[in-house]
Design a protein around this motif. Structure first.
Motif, PDB file in Angstrom:
ATOM      1  N   GLY A 193      -3.219   6.292  -9.419  1.00 25.43           N
ATOM      2  CA  GLY A 193      -2.703   5.724 -10.758  1.00 25.43           C
ATOM      3  C   GLY A 193      -1.058   6.237 -10.874  1.00 25.43           C
ATOM      4  O   GLY A 193      -0.971   7.497 -10.778  1.00 25.43           O
ATOM      5  N   MET A 194      -0.271   5.309 -10.677  1.00 24.82           N
ATOM      6  CA  MET A 194       1.101   5.924 -10.654  1.00 24.82           C
ATOM      7  C   MET A 194       1.822   6.085 -12.174  1.00 24.82           C
ATOM      8  O   MET A 194       1.722   5.354 -12.996  1.00 24.82           O
ATOM      9  CB  MET A 194       2.024   4.942 -10.110  1.00 24.82           C
ATOM     10  CG  MET A 194       1.750   4.557  -8.744  1.00 24.82           C
ATOM     11  SD  MET A 194       2.643   2.960  -7.959  1.00 24.82           S
ATOM     12  CE  MET A 194       1.802   1.738  -8.749  1.00 24.82           C
ATOM     13  N   LEU A 195       2.418   7.278 -12.197  1.00 20.87           N
ATOM     14  CA  LEU A 195       3.106   7.801 -13.337  1.00 20.87           C
ATOM     15  C   LEU A 195       4.620   7.951 -12.904  1.00 20.87           C
ATOM     16  O   LEU A 195       5.114   8.863 -12.815  1.00 20.87           O
ATOM     17  CB  LEU A 195       2.747   8.997 -13.773  1.00 20.87           C
ATOM     18  CG  LEU A 195       0.966   9.058 -14.029  1.00 20.87           C
ATOM     19  CD1 LEU A 195       0.699  10.364 -14.574  1.00 20.87           C
ATOM     20  CD2 LEU A 195       0.584   7.949 -14.854  1.00 20.87           C
ATOM     21  N   PRO A 196       5.346   6.836 -12.701  1.00 24.01           N
ATOM     22  CA  PRO A 196       6.744   6.749 -11.935  1.00 24.01           C
ATOM     23  C   PRO A 196       7.795   7.407 -12.846  1.00 24.01           C
ATOM     24  O   PRO A 196       7.733   7.203 -14.331  1.00 24.01           O
ATOM     25  CB  PRO A 196       6.893   5.214 -11.777  1.00 24.01           C
ATOM     26  CG  PRO A 196       6.357   4.531 -13.004  1.00 24.01           C
ATOM     27  CD  PRO A 196       4.957   5.365 -13.047  1.00 24.01           C
ATOM     28  N   ARG A 197       8.565   8.150 -12.228  1.00 26.49           N
ATOM     29  CA  ARG A 197       9.655   8.660 -12.805  1.00 26.49           C
ATOM     30  C   ARG A 197      10.949   8.582 -11.847  1.00 26.49           C
ATOM     31  O   ARG A 197      10.878   8.299 -10.595  1.00 26.49           O
ATOM     32  CB  ARG A 197       9.388  10.588 -13.120  1.00 26.49           C
ATOM     33  CG  ARG A 197       8.346  10.441 -14.131  1.00 26.49           C
ATOM     34  CD  ARG A 197       8.906  10.484 -15.532  1.00 26.49           C
ATOM     35  NE  ARG A 197       9.854  11.161 -15.942  1.00 26.49           N
ATOM     36  CZ  ARG A 197      10.312  11.435 -17.450  1.00 26.49           C
ATOM     37  NH1 ARG A 197       9.880  10.703 -18.115  1.00 26.49           N
ATOM     38  NH2 ARG A 197      11.128  12.241 -17.549  1.00 26.49           N
ATOM     39  N   GLY A 198      12.132   8.905 -12.320  1.00 24.28           N
ATOM     40  CA  GLY A 198      13.384   8.855 -11.262  1.00 24.28           C
ATOM     41  C   GLY A 198      13.857   7.675 -11.407  1.00 24.28           C
ATOM     42  O   GLY A 198      13.804   7.045 -12.379  1.00 24.28           O
ATOM     43  N   LEU A 256       7.672   0.101  -6.519  1.00 26.89           N
ATOM     44  CA  LEU A 256       6.317  -0.434  -6.289  1.00 26.89           C
ATOM     45  C   LEU A 256       5.696  -0.531  -7.430  1.00 26.89           C
ATOM     46  O   LEU A 256       5.078  -1.750  -7.774  1.00 26.89           O
ATOM     47  CB  LEU A 256       5.525   0.923  -5.648  1.00 26.89           C
ATOM     48  CG  LEU A 256       4.143   0.710  -5.422  1.00 26.89           C
ATOM     49  CD1 LEU A 256       3.838  -0.434  -4.305  1.00 26.89           C
ATOM     50  CD2 LEU A 256       3.350   1.860  -4.850  1.00 26.89           C
ATOM     51  N   ALA A 257       5.944   0.017  -8.645  1.00 30.11           N
ATOM     52  CA  ALA A 257       5.532  -0.121 -10.181  1.00 30.11           C
ATOM     53  C   ALA A 257       5.887  -1.478 -10.474  1.00 30.11           C
ATOM     54  O   ALA A 257       5.200  -2.154 -11.151  1.00 30.11           O
ATOM     55  CB  ALA A 257       6.105   1.021 -11.112  1.00 30.11           C
ATOM     56  N   ARG A 258       7.196  -1.775 -10.055  1.00 30.85           N
ATOM     57  CA  ARG A 258       7.752  -3.249 -10.651  1.00 30.85           C
ATOM     58  C   ARG A 258       6.813  -4.413  -9.887  1.00 30.85           C
ATOM     59  O   ARG A 258       6.452  -5.228 -10.450  1.00 30.85           O
ATOM     60  CB  ARG A 258       9.242  -3.458 -10.318  1.00 30.85           C
ATOM     61  CG  ARG A 258       9.771  -4.650 -10.195  1.00 30.85           C
ATOM     62  CD  ARG A 258      11.139  -4.753 -10.175  1.00 30.85           C
ATOM     63  NE  ARG A 258      11.983  -4.038 -11.129  1.00 30.85           N
ATOM     64  CZ  ARG A 258      12.347  -4.504 -12.348  1.00 30.85           C
ATOM     65  NH1 ARG A 258      12.010  -5.800 -12.722  1.00 30.85           N
ATOM     66  NH2 ARG A 258      13.068  -3.732 -13.174  1.00 30.85           N
ATOM     67  N   PHE A 291       5.539   4.251   4.172  1.00 24.52           N
ATOM     68  CA  PHE A 291       6.166   3.740   2.995  1.00 24.52           C
ATOM     69  C   PHE A 291       5.298   2.759   2.419  1.00 24.52           C
ATOM     70  O   PHE A 291       4.412   2.001   2.948  1.00 24.52           O
ATOM     71  CB  PHE A 291       7.496   3.426   3.556  1.00 24.52           C
ATOM     72  CG  PHE A 291       7.642   2.235   4.299  1.00 24.52           C
ATOM     73  CD1 PHE A 291       7.682   0.913   4.201  1.00 24.52           C
ATOM     74  CD2 PHE A 291       7.350   2.567   5.924  1.00 24.52           C
ATOM     75  CE1 PHE A 291       7.809  -0.141   5.158  1.00 24.52           C
ATOM     76  CE2 PHE A 291       7.675   1.404   6.650  1.00 24.52           C
ATOM     77  CZ  PHE A 291       7.685   0.156   6.451  1.00 24.52           C
ATOM     78  N   LEU A 292       5.521   2.479   1.135  1.00 22.95           N
ATOM     79  CA  LEU A 292       4.855   1.553   0.318  1.00 22.95           C
ATOM     80  C   LEU A 292       5.937   0.466  -0.117  1.00 22.95           C
ATOM     81  O   LEU A 292       5.322  -0.546  -0.225  1.00 22.95           O
ATOM     82  CB  LEU A 292       4.407   2.260  -0.883  1.00 22.95           C
ATOM     83  CG  LEU A 292       3.344   3.343  -0.480  1.00 22.95           C
ATOM     84  CD1 LEU A 292       2.969   4.126  -1.728  1.00 22.95           C
ATOM     85  CD2 LEU A 292       2.142   2.851   0.249  1.00 22.95           C
TER      86      LEU A 292
END
Length: 375
Positions: A142-147, A152-154, A213-214
């Motif tokens: 489960g992604m909790l994206p920061r930065g 990938l989340a998009r 890489f994803l």
């Protein structure tokens, strides 16, 4: 009048150049709107015991935090623990990344603990490091994206900018299997088995460095931008830091690329950059690779090779119009294995992190090797 037209043309070209720089290297760090969506019940709501209607074992998540991407780790831990309580999950296990281990070892520890979900809280590098440990397992990420990343989340329509909402999706969303791509720097040459004389000779060369890489990996212009943009500048101005560097690197020297797709030699080209993509939607909905799919077991490759500012303008127009046709400045191919060879070593990046320089690359893909949680 002619001077006015030349000025107008220059302005338009600058705008197109800015757009193509954004398309190649920039991701949007802003929050995605979740307004109007139905809230999915927690996954524990569907896990009832066969008798008595009691809840089955409460699920547990492991959260791997990159402390350099989180302003206050203690506050983040409390907020995420509260989400677990609301969703009737057990209190999560927390790990923190280190300089020596950006998340892979911590994810393996979490797998050994028998957790139901592993969530990286950090940038694209943290997500990639955790994905290495989870690839090939059936434990979802489960992604909790920061930065400043989040491509990938998009592409997966995972919310970012709101950690609690991202975690709710991670806990209560659905599973989706996606591909994991791999890039090898200067891979050791293979020996033909039927050539006895050659087979007797030891194969020399550097050890294989295999990097996952994803989203995207590349050699040349894009890696120059990633490597030339300081963390301080990104922290102060966000994604626009890449634009500043990109305009400086726009005319980085072209290099001769000898390449193959699934074993078939391609026409040699003088390139500014060569990019491999697992997905193709970039910032602002710009589509660099129209055929790219995250779960088809294939990668898309783009070779960018404009000579002049007018070439960059034509390239930007082709990308912004979502045309699937190739042109002199833009060549696209699809396959499951690529090799690249260049005369001089050039910088290489995977998912925005520069990993070194290389004369040769080998890029492959494992179909649907990673389970991720999406809405």
């Amino acid at each position: 009048m002619s001077g006015s037209w030349l000025l107008l043309l220059a302005v338009l070209l600058c705008l197109l150049l800015l757009a193509v720089v954004l398309a190649l290297v920039v991701t949007d760090p802003g929050p995605r709107g979740g307004r109007g969506r139905r809230v999915r019940p927690p996954r524990s709501a569907f896990r009832r015991a066969a008798k008595g209607g009691e809840l089955a074992r409460r699920q547990r998540a492991a959260i791997i935090i990159n402390p350099t991407k989180v302003p206050d780790v203690a506050v983040a831990r409390d907020e995420l623990a509260a989400v677990c309580e609301r969703l009737e999950w057990d209190e999560p296990i927390f790990y923190e990344t280190t300089v020596d281990d950006p998340g892979t070892g911590q994810a393996r520890l979490a797998v050994d603990e028998g957790v139901d979900l592993v969530c990286p809280l950090g940038g694209d590098g943290t997500i990639r490091a955790v994905a290495v440990a989870l690839a090939g397992t059936r434990i979802p990420m489960g992604m909790l994206p920061r930065g400043t990343g989040n491509l990938l989340a998009r592409n997966l329509d995972v919310p970012f900018g709101d950690v609690e909402e991202s975690f709710r999706v991670a806990c209560s969303g659905r599973n989706r299997a996606i591909d994991v791509a791999w890039l090898e720097l200067d891979p050791v040459a293979e020996v033909e088995a039927d050539d006895e004389a050659q087979a007797e000779k030891p194969v020399t060369g550097p050890p294989v460095e295999r990097h996952p890489f994803l989203v995207m990996a590349g050699m040349g212009f894009d890696a120059e931008i990633m490597g030339g943009t300081s963390e301080e500048l990104k922290s102060s101005v966000g994604w626009t830091a890449y634009v500043v560097t990109g305009m400086r690197k726009l005319f980085v020297k072209r290099f001769q690329v000898r390449w193959t797709v699934d074993g078939q030699a391609q026409k040699q080209v003088a390139a500014r950059t060569i990019v491999f993509g697992n997905c193709g939607i970039l910032t602002g909905g710009i589509v660099l690779m129209p055929q790219a799919q995250l779960d088809d077991g294939l990668l898309d490759c783009v070779v960018v090779s404009p000579k002049t500012i007018f070439g960059w303008g034509a390239l930007a127009g082709r990308v912004l119009s979502r045309s699937e046709k190739d042109m002199t400045q833009l060549v696209r191919r699809t396959g499951s294995e690529f090799t690249v060879e260049v005369d001089d070593a050039h910088p290489v990046q995977v998912d925005g992190d520069v990993i070194g320089e290389a004369h040769r690359l080998r890029v492959t893909v494992d179909k649907q090797a990673l389970i991720v949680r999406v809405r």
